[in-house]
Design an enzyme around this catalytic site. Structure first.
Site, PDB file in Angstrom:
ATOM      1  N   ASP A   1       7.774  -8.014  67.696  1.00 52.30           N
ATOM      2  CA  ASP A   1       6.755  -8.524  68.730  1.00 52.30           C
ATOM      3  C   ASP A   1       5.541  -8.208  68.272  1.00 52.30           C
ATOM      4  O   ASP A   1       5.294  -7.599  67.166  1.00 52.30           O
ATOM      5  CB  ASP A   1       7.077  -7.582  70.223  1.00 52.30           C
ATOM      6  CG  ASP A   1       6.501  -8.204  71.415  1.00 52.30           C
ATOM      7  OD1 ASP A   1       5.657  -9.241  71.151  1.00 52.30           O
ATOM      8  OD2 ASP A   1       7.243  -7.989  72.376  1.00 52.30           O
TER       9      ASP A   1
ATOM     10  N   GLU B   1       1.655  -9.514  88.651  1.00 51.49           N
ATOM     11  CA  GLU B   1       2.782  -9.113  88.093  1.00 51.49           C
ATOM     12  C   GLU B   1       2.929  -9.921  86.746  1.00 51.49           C
ATOM     13  O   GLU B   1       2.803 -10.941  86.658  1.00 51.49           O
ATOM     14  CB  GLU B   1       4.089  -9.175  88.957  1.00 51.49           C
ATOM     15  CG  GLU B   1       4.629 -10.564  89.347  1.00 51.49           C
ATOM     16  CD  GLU B   1       5.961 -10.626  90.062  1.00 51.49           C
ATOM     17  OE1 GLU B   1       6.544  -9.843  90.065  1.00 51.49           O
ATOM     18  OE2 GLU B   1       6.183 -11.824  90.449  1.00 51.49           O
TER      19      GLU B   1
END
Length: 580
Positions: free
Chosen positions: A247, A455
């Site tokens: 990542d 979110e």
């Protein structure tokens, strides 16, 4: 349209990759292990950026079909549709790549290595990135993920249409604010029964070409340098033969936050020695230093470079293929837009209906559309999205559907979370307008919820909470006040929730005539909503996550044990259960 691998071709590509890498200097090999791999002109190797997005349409690369967010598509429980969406993403990635390459544009987000799908398990409703996933169930996640990958990678036995990536491996689902230093402790049972099945399915069944490691540690090992995950399980047990990517900037966390290494060179060595071939970030610039210190062998460097070039050969990047003929006109094609609308129509979940739905436009003179998400484009798209050439909000979809036959009144009612819409005004500056709209309407369609600013991923949003995670199941107070005002209007109210996760709907269930979850329904969401609300299509979606009554009944957010979580292990009665 499952792709049948051609072992002879794959062996040929690996041989060609080996021969190409053999001509490189050590420095050149290392340069190709960064996600922003530069050109090696003397070998005829063009620059390539490995980082592209595509969880619900090609993301961050300009115009593309914007499908419903992944959690919404999961609610359709439709494997065939997921394969069609995956294929559309692959086709559009190809069309854009072919066009960009012809113009010398080899920038980020424009390649064919698409970092999707996100098959983490949505184990806790607080997790801000949960809407990127297919929900809380390992079986549903694996079935949808397999078909999405098969669609994206195409059915040509010799070449990949695009290379999919299973992320984030493994045991990853928040908290976002802690992910760079967090250690997820998990039992062997939960690891194998909950956190790994979808990854195994994508590797063993779908032949996914890439796997991305997670930011966190799992049982003490940083995931992007985990011997247990990357060597023992992924390579040795599952015989994965694609490439592993980190990542982004995860490897520098090894020494900066996890404190399992002391220097960037040690971090690069730990990741590479355990099988992480590609670094999204720049820590692999320290591979040469690690090599000089004897921390890495040249053979290890060579093997990772070979894996990466094998993927590039599989994608046909060094020769002519049929996929080169995919034209730019496939981007946002009529067929893909129709599929996006169909996916939205299948995703909506009807939680309550006292008989008011479907609405009959012959019997309605005036419709009031109220709420901060009614005319919001952000509430259509979720995160990691592309750019549609045209958006149809819920308000616009209903206006277009009703035409001149029915009067439509509209009010935003309130901001998404701030206490006023105009900073010079008093608080609740649109509440009176919303009440007036309700008074003058036969029926109110109330659109509340969240968007990616409330979110999402840490650092990826301009949200009110720094981490991207939710702190509560409640909507922001201004929206609760608006809901109360609409309930007190005395008019029939249909509540449409646009969010990517569990929201407390106890008030809505008690006070409103109908309640429907629209998720983040994509750029065609407004058309889909109108067709469902007025009965052209019956809502058929099912919840891919549990809607809980309270957060208090759940274990701590940082507790990765599954006991007490999801429909498989919960102990209390759900507000709305998985599959509802």
């Amino acid at each position: 349209m499952k792709r049948t691998k051609n072992p002879a071709k794959e062996a040929e590509y690996r041989k060609r990759a080996s021969d190409l890498v053999a001509q490189m200097t050590l420095h050149e090999k290392v340069s190709q292990m960064l996600s922003w791999a530069p050109a090696i002109e003397r070998l005829g190797i063009p620059a390539y950026n490995w980082w592209s997005e595509g969880i619900h349409g090609v993301g961050r690369a300009g115009t593309a079909t914007v499908f419903p967010q992944a959690i919404g598509m999961a609610a359709a429980f439709d494997e065939d549709m997921m394969e069609q969406v995956g294929n559309a993403v692959g086709v559009e990635a190809r069309g854009k790549y072919n066009m960009c390459r012809a113009h010398g544009d080899r920038d980020i987000f424009k390649g064919l290595t698409v970092w999707a799908p996100n098959i983490n398990i949505f184990r806790d409703p607080r997790w801000g990135r949960g809407h990127e996933t297919y929900g809380e169930d390992p079986f549903l996640t694996s079935r949808l993920g397999v078909r999405f990958v098969e669609g994206m990678q195409g059915d040509d036995p010799d070449y990949l249409q695009a290379a999919a990536c299973a992320k984030h491996f493994a045991v990853h689902s928040g908290p976002e604010s802690d992910r760079h230093h967090f250690n997820a402790i998990v039992s062997k049972q939960d690891l194998w029964e909950t956190y790994l099945p979808a990854f195994r399915a994508l590797v063993k069944e779908a032949g996914v070409e890439a796997v991305m490691g997670a930011y966190n540690r799992t049982n003490g090992e940083p995931c992007c340098g985990s011997k247990t995950l990357l060597k023992d399980i992924l390579r040795d047990k599952w015989h994965f033969d694609g490439h592993v990517t980190s990542d982004c900037w995860a490897i520098k966390d090894f020494h900066e936050h996890h404190m399992v290494t002391s220097t960037p060179a040690e971090s690069a060595a730990l990741a590479l020695n355990n099988g992480c071939d590609l670094n999204c970030g720049n820590t692999y610039l320290h591979i040469l230093k690690a090599y000089e210190k004897g921390l890495i062998s040249e053979d290890t460097i060579t093997e990772s470079a070979i894996r990466l070039f094998t993927t590039r050969y599989l994608l046909g990047l060094f020769e002519e293929t049929e996929y080169d003929k995919i034209p730019y006109s496939e981007v946002e094609s009529p067929a893909h837009l129709a599929l996006s609308q169909k996916a939205a129509e299948e995703s909506f979940v009807l939680l309550k209906n006292n008989g008011i739905l479907p609405l009959n436009k012959e019997k309605i003179k005036t419709v009031g559309i109220v709420g901060p998400n009614a005319d919001s484009r952000k509430a259509l798209v979720g995160n990691y999205h592309g750019t549609a050439s045209r958006y149809c909000t819920i308000q616009e979809g209903i206006q277009d559907y009703l035409g001149d036959d029915v009067r439509v009144l509209a009010s935003v009612g309130c901001d998404l979370f701030r206490d006023r819409t105009e900073h010079l005004a008093f608080t609740q500056d649109r509440l009176a307008e919303a009440k007036i709209v309700a008074e003058n309407s036969d029926i109110v369609i109330l659109c509340v919820g969240l968007d990616e600013t409330l979110e999402g991923e840490e650092g990826d949003t301009g949200n009110s909470y720094a981490s991207g995670d939710k702190e509560t199941l409640q909507l922001p107070q201004v929206q609760l006040d608006l809901m109360e005002a609409m309930a007190e209007s005395g008019k029939p109210v249909v509540l449409c929730l646009m969010a990517g996760s569990d929201i407390d709907l106890s008030y809505a269930e008690e006070h409103f005539d109908a309640v429907m979850v629209l998720w983040y329904p994509g750029a065609e969401g407004g058309k889909a909503a109108a067709r469902v609300l007025f009965g052209d299509v019956s809502p058929s979606g099912k919840l891919p996550v549990t809607f809980y009554n309270t957060l208090e009944e759940l274990p701590d957010f940082t507790d990765y044990a599954m006991k007490g979580r999801t429909y498989r292990y919960m102990e209390n009665k759900a507000q709305f259960p998985f599959g509802y």
